[in-house]
Design a protein around this motif. Structure first.
Motif, PDB file in Angstrom:
ATOM      1  N   ASN A 104       8.305  -8.470  10.736  1.00  0.00           N
ATOM      2  CA  ASN A 104       7.525  -7.288  10.350  1.00  0.00           C
ATOM      3  C   ASN A 104       6.381  -7.667   9.422  1.00  0.00           C
ATOM      4  O   ASN A 104       5.265  -7.133   9.535  1.00  0.00           O
ATOM      5  CB  ASN A 104       8.432  -6.275   9.655  1.00  0.00           C
ATOM      6  CG  ASN A 104       9.325  -5.520  10.608  1.00  0.00           C
ATOM      7  OD1 ASN A 104       9.150  -5.576  11.825  1.00  0.00           O
ATOM      8  ND2 ASN A 104      10.315  -4.822  10.073  1.00  0.00           N
ATOM      9  N   TRP A 105       6.658  -8.570   8.472  1.00  0.00           N
ATOM     10  CA  TRP A 105       5.598  -8.993   7.548  1.00  0.00           C
ATOM     11  C   TRP A 105       4.473  -9.711   8.281  1.00  0.00           C
ATOM     12  O   TRP A 105       3.297  -9.429   8.047  1.00  0.00           O
ATOM     13  CB  TRP A 105       6.170  -9.905   6.460  1.00  0.00           C
ATOM     14  CG  TRP A 105       5.092 -10.489   5.586  1.00  0.00           C
ATOM     15  CD1 TRP A 105       4.186  -9.797   4.835  1.00  0.00           C
ATOM     16  CD2 TRP A 105       4.803 -11.872   5.397  1.00  0.00           C
ATOM     17  NE1 TRP A 105       3.346 -10.672   4.170  1.00  0.00           N
ATOM     18  CE2 TRP A 105       3.704 -11.947   4.500  1.00  0.00           C
ATOM     19  CE3 TRP A 105       5.358 -13.050   5.894  1.00  0.00           C
ATOM     20  CZ2 TRP A 105       3.154 -13.167   4.097  1.00  0.00           C
ATOM     21  CZ3 TRP A 105       4.825 -14.260   5.484  1.00  0.00           C
ATOM     22  CH2 TRP A 105       3.732 -14.317   4.599  1.00  0.00           C
ATOM     23  N   GLU A 106       4.817 -10.612   9.175  1.00  0.00           N
ATOM     24  CA  GLU A 106       3.781 -11.325   9.933  1.00  0.00           C
ATOM     25  C   GLU A 106       2.891 -10.347  10.699  1.00  0.00           C
ATOM     26  O   GLU A 106       1.670 -10.479  10.724  1.00  0.00           O
ATOM     27  CB  GLU A 106       4.428 -12.309  10.906  1.00  0.00           C
ATOM     28  CG  GLU A 106       4.918 -13.597  10.271  1.00  0.00           C
ATOM     29  CD  GLU A 106       5.165 -14.657  11.320  1.00  0.00           C
ATOM     30  OE1 GLU A 106       5.823 -14.351  12.340  1.00  0.00           O
ATOM     31  OE2 GLU A 106       4.679 -15.799  11.137  1.00  0.00           O
ATOM     32  N   LYS A 107       3.508  -9.354  11.335  1.00  0.00           N
ATOM     33  CA  LYS A 107       2.743  -8.389  12.128  1.00  0.00           C
ATOM     34  C   LYS A 107       1.885  -7.490  11.235  1.00  0.00           C
ATOM     35  O   LYS A 107       0.701  -7.253  11.520  1.00  0.00           O
ATOM     36  CB  LYS A 107       3.694  -7.550  12.977  1.00  0.00           C
ATOM     37  CG  LYS A 107       4.394  -8.347  14.064  1.00  0.00           C
ATOM     38  CD  LYS A 107       5.466  -7.515  14.775  1.00  0.00           C
ATOM     39  CE  LYS A 107       6.197  -8.340  15.822  1.00  0.00           C
ATOM     40  NZ  LYS A 107       7.309  -7.583  16.458  1.00  0.00           N
ATOM     41  N   LEU A 108       2.476  -6.979  10.141  1.00  0.00           N
ATOM     42  CA  LEU A 108       1.718  -6.099   9.252  1.00  0.00           C
ATOM     43  C   LEU A 108       0.591  -6.856   8.557  1.00  0.00           C
ATOM     44  O   LEU A 108      -0.498  -6.300   8.332  1.00  0.00           O
ATOM     45  CB  LEU A 108       2.648  -5.469   8.214  1.00  0.00           C
ATOM     46  CG  LEU A 108       3.449  -4.255   8.669  1.00  0.00           C
ATOM     47  CD1 LEU A 108       4.490  -3.872   7.625  1.00  0.00           C
ATOM     48  CD2 LEU A 108       2.536  -3.063   8.959  1.00  0.00           C
ATOM     49  N   ARG A 109       0.837  -8.102   8.211  1.00  0.00           N
ATOM     50  CA  ARG A 109      -0.203  -8.902   7.566  1.00  0.00           C
ATOM     51  C   ARG A 109      -1.409  -9.064   8.488  1.00  0.00           C
ATOM     52  O   ARG A 109      -2.558  -9.011   8.043  1.00  0.00           O
ATOM     53  CB  ARG A 109       0.376 -10.274   7.195  1.00  0.00           C
ATOM     54  CG  ARG A 109      -0.505 -11.122   6.292  1.00  0.00           C
ATOM     55  CD  ARG A 109       0.182 -12.459   6.028  1.00  0.00           C
ATOM     56  NE  ARG A 109      -0.494 -13.205   4.977  1.00  0.00           N
ATOM     57  CZ  ARG A 109      -0.168 -14.440   4.626  1.00  0.00           C
ATOM     58  NH1 ARG A 109       0.853 -15.057   5.240  1.00  0.00           N
ATOM     59  NH2 ARG A 109      -0.815 -15.068   3.659  1.00  0.00           N
ATOM     60  N   LYS A 110      -1.149  -9.244   9.786  1.00  0.00           N
ATOM     61  CA  LYS A 110      -2.240  -9.359  10.746  1.00  0.00           C
ATOM     62  C   LYS A 110      -2.973  -8.033  10.918  1.00  0.00           C
ATOM     63  O   LYS A 110      -4.194  -7.991  11.097  1.00  0.00           O
ATOM     64  CB  LYS A 110      -1.711  -9.851  12.089  1.00  0.00           C
ATOM     65  CG  LYS A 110      -1.257 -11.305  12.078  1.00  0.00           C
ATOM     66  CD  LYS A 110      -0.653 -11.707  13.416  1.00  0.00           C
ATOM     67  CE  LYS A 110      -0.170 -13.156  13.381  1.00  0.00           C
ATOM     68  NZ  LYS A 110       0.509 -13.546  14.653  1.00  0.00           N
ATOM     69  N   MET A 111      -2.239  -6.924  10.854  1.00  0.00           N
ATOM     70  CA  MET A 111      -2.843  -5.615  11.085  1.00  0.00           C
ATOM     71  C   MET A 111      -3.564  -5.069   9.852  1.00  0.00           C
ATOM     72  O   MET A 111      -4.532  -4.327   9.977  1.00  0.00           O
ATOM     73  CB  MET A 111      -1.775  -4.616  11.530  1.00  0.00           C
ATOM     74  CG  MET A 111      -1.242  -4.859  12.935  1.00  0.00           C
ATOM     75  SD  MET A 111      -0.131  -3.535  13.526  1.00  0.00           S
ATOM     76  CE  MET A 111       1.405  -3.998  12.732  1.00  0.00           C
ATOM     77  N   VAL A 112      -3.073  -5.417   8.658  1.00  0.00           N
ATOM     78  CA  VAL A 112      -3.582  -4.801   7.425  1.00  0.00           C
ATOM     79  C   VAL A 112      -4.263  -5.800   6.496  1.00  0.00           C
ATOM     80  O   VAL A 112      -5.291  -5.505   5.900  1.00  0.00           O
ATOM     81  CB  VAL A 112      -2.439  -4.079   6.664  1.00  0.00           C
ATOM     82  CG1 VAL A 112      -2.948  -3.441   5.377  1.00  0.00           C
ATOM     83  CG2 VAL A 112      -1.782  -3.027   7.554  1.00  0.00           C
ATOM     84  N   GLY A 113      -3.704  -7.012   6.365  1.00  0.00           N
ATOM     85  CA  GLY A 113      -4.305  -8.009   5.474  1.00  0.00           C
ATOM     86  C   GLY A 113      -3.311  -8.540   4.455  1.00  0.00           C
ATOM     87  O   GLY A 113      -2.127  -8.192   4.454  1.00  0.00           O
ATOM     88  N   ASP A 114      -3.830  -9.378   3.556  1.00  0.00           N
ATOM     89  CA  ASP A 114      -2.980 -10.077   2.599  1.00  0.00           C
ATOM     90  C   ASP A 114      -2.442  -9.193   1.480  1.00  0.00           C
ATOM     91  O   ASP A 114      -1.651  -9.656   0.654  1.00  0.00           O
ATOM     92  CB  ASP A 114      -3.735 -11.256   1.981  1.00  0.00           C
ATOM     93  CG  ASP A 114      -3.763 -12.471   2.897  1.00  0.00           C
ATOM     94  OD1 ASP A 114      -2.963 -12.485   3.871  1.00  0.00           O
ATOM     95  OD2 ASP A 114      -4.557 -13.386   2.658  1.00  0.00           O
ATOM     96  N   SER A 115      -2.853  -7.939   1.422  1.00  0.00           N
ATOM     97  CA  SER A 115      -2.294  -7.038   0.418  1.00  0.00           C
ATOM     98  C   SER A 115      -0.912  -6.531   0.814  1.00  0.00           C
ATOM     99  O   SER A 115      -0.264  -5.831   0.045  1.00  0.00           O
ATOM    100  CB  SER A 115      -3.232  -5.853   0.169  1.00  0.00           C
ATOM    101  OG  SER A 115      -3.545  -5.210   1.389  1.00  0.00           O
TER     102      SER A 115
END
Length: 303
Positions: A104-115
């Motif tokens: 989930n973190w990998e996917k959200l990081r790609k969709m939203v960014g490093d925040s």
């Protein structure tokens, strides 16, 4: 150390209207419009994905929906959607939850960014915990979750659970060089220990809940029931001098709403909530009051 106040969007009272609150955390599942407008808050805003509530209620939430909320709302930090293992989970079940949280973190990081900040969970299998810690070492910040059952509740957790949880947190601090946040550990019994361990921040949402149950939080930990109504649990009344000690702490630390303290604390939920929020924010430099946490604090200081 920074203490973040967890709060419902429509919370009453709003402590930040009375005194400085360094950061506020809200649940993404509650957000419909502009959370800042509803909160009346312009400070540092954190958004929790609602992973714990999703787990408890058996909800199914689309990751893209979380990402859409995160992209739309201006906040300083967004917690990744995590799947916390319980202390009772066997290692194979826990590992699936660790992997889902990482994915989930990998996917959200790609969709939203490093925040978007990942969540690593305390768990009784130290080897499993360490393997996933190694995968998060490049994250810009790291949250540690699932510590509450090991430290604050302990029922159903393995023997020595408090020591185990603090050992794992210490390992993270030794290996991870960025900011570390411990989820849900803003109790005044625990925050002094985390501060000594050089943890950057933690949060608490219990300041309102305890007030609703007629309780005030004491500096250094512990709670006392101060209303006249009967309660089913946590019936401990203030001992001689404890309310005076609380008043003196509030006065010494600059609490701005001290008028009629002794009467208002007994009759007003809102006033108790303000007092509890202040104690949570300000007492992390006080040694813990409960004996078991005092021992852990002394061990942390000695190390």
């Amino acid at each position: 150390m920074k203490i973040v106040l967890g709060s419902p969007l429509n919370a009453i009272p709003k402590p930040w209207l009375y005194f400085d609150v360094p950061a506020v955390m809200v649940n993404a599942l509650e957000i419909r419009g502009d959370p800042r407008a509803v909160l009346q808050y312009e400070g540092e805003l954190w958004i929790d994905s609602g992973g714990y509530q999703i787990l408890k209620k058996g909800l199914s939430v689309d990751l893209e929906k979380i990402a859409e909320i995160y992209r739309r709302v201006d906040a300083q930090l967004y917690l990744s959607l995590d799947v916390p293992p319980s202390p009772q989970d066997p290692p194979d079940v826990a590992e699936k939850k660790f992997e889902k949280s990482y994915s989930n973190w990998e996917k959200l990081r790609k969709m939203v960014g490093d925040s978007v900040i990942p969540v690593l969970h305390v768990y009784k299998d130290v080897g499993l915990f360490r393997r996933y810690l190694a995968r998060y070492l490049d994250a810009p910040a790291l949250a540690i979750g699932a510590a509450v059952p090991y430290v604050l509740i302990t029922k159903g957790a393995p023997k020595g659970s408090r020591g185990l949880a603090l050992k794992l947190i210490a390992e993270v601090r030794a290996q991870y060089k960025g900011p570390i946040h411990i989820l849900g550990m803003g109790s005044p019994s625990v925050t002094p220990i985390l501060a000594v361990m050089r943890i950057d921040s933690t949060d608490s949402a219990t300041w309102r809940l305890k007030a609703a149950y007629g309780k005030v939080v004491l500096p250094g930990g512990g709670e006392r029931h101060v209303t006249s109504r009967s309660v089913n649990f946590g019936r401990a009344k203030p001992k001689d001098g404890e309310l005076e000690e609380l008043y003196n702490f509030l006065q010494a630390t600059g609490f701005p709403v001290l008028d009629d303290f002794y009467s208002r604390i007994k009759i007003s939920f809102e006033y108790r909530a303000l007092v509890n929020a202040w104690v949570v924010l300000k007492s992390w430099a006080e040694p813990p009051r409960p004996k078991s946490f005092k021992t852990l604090y002394q061990l942390a200081v000695s190390h």
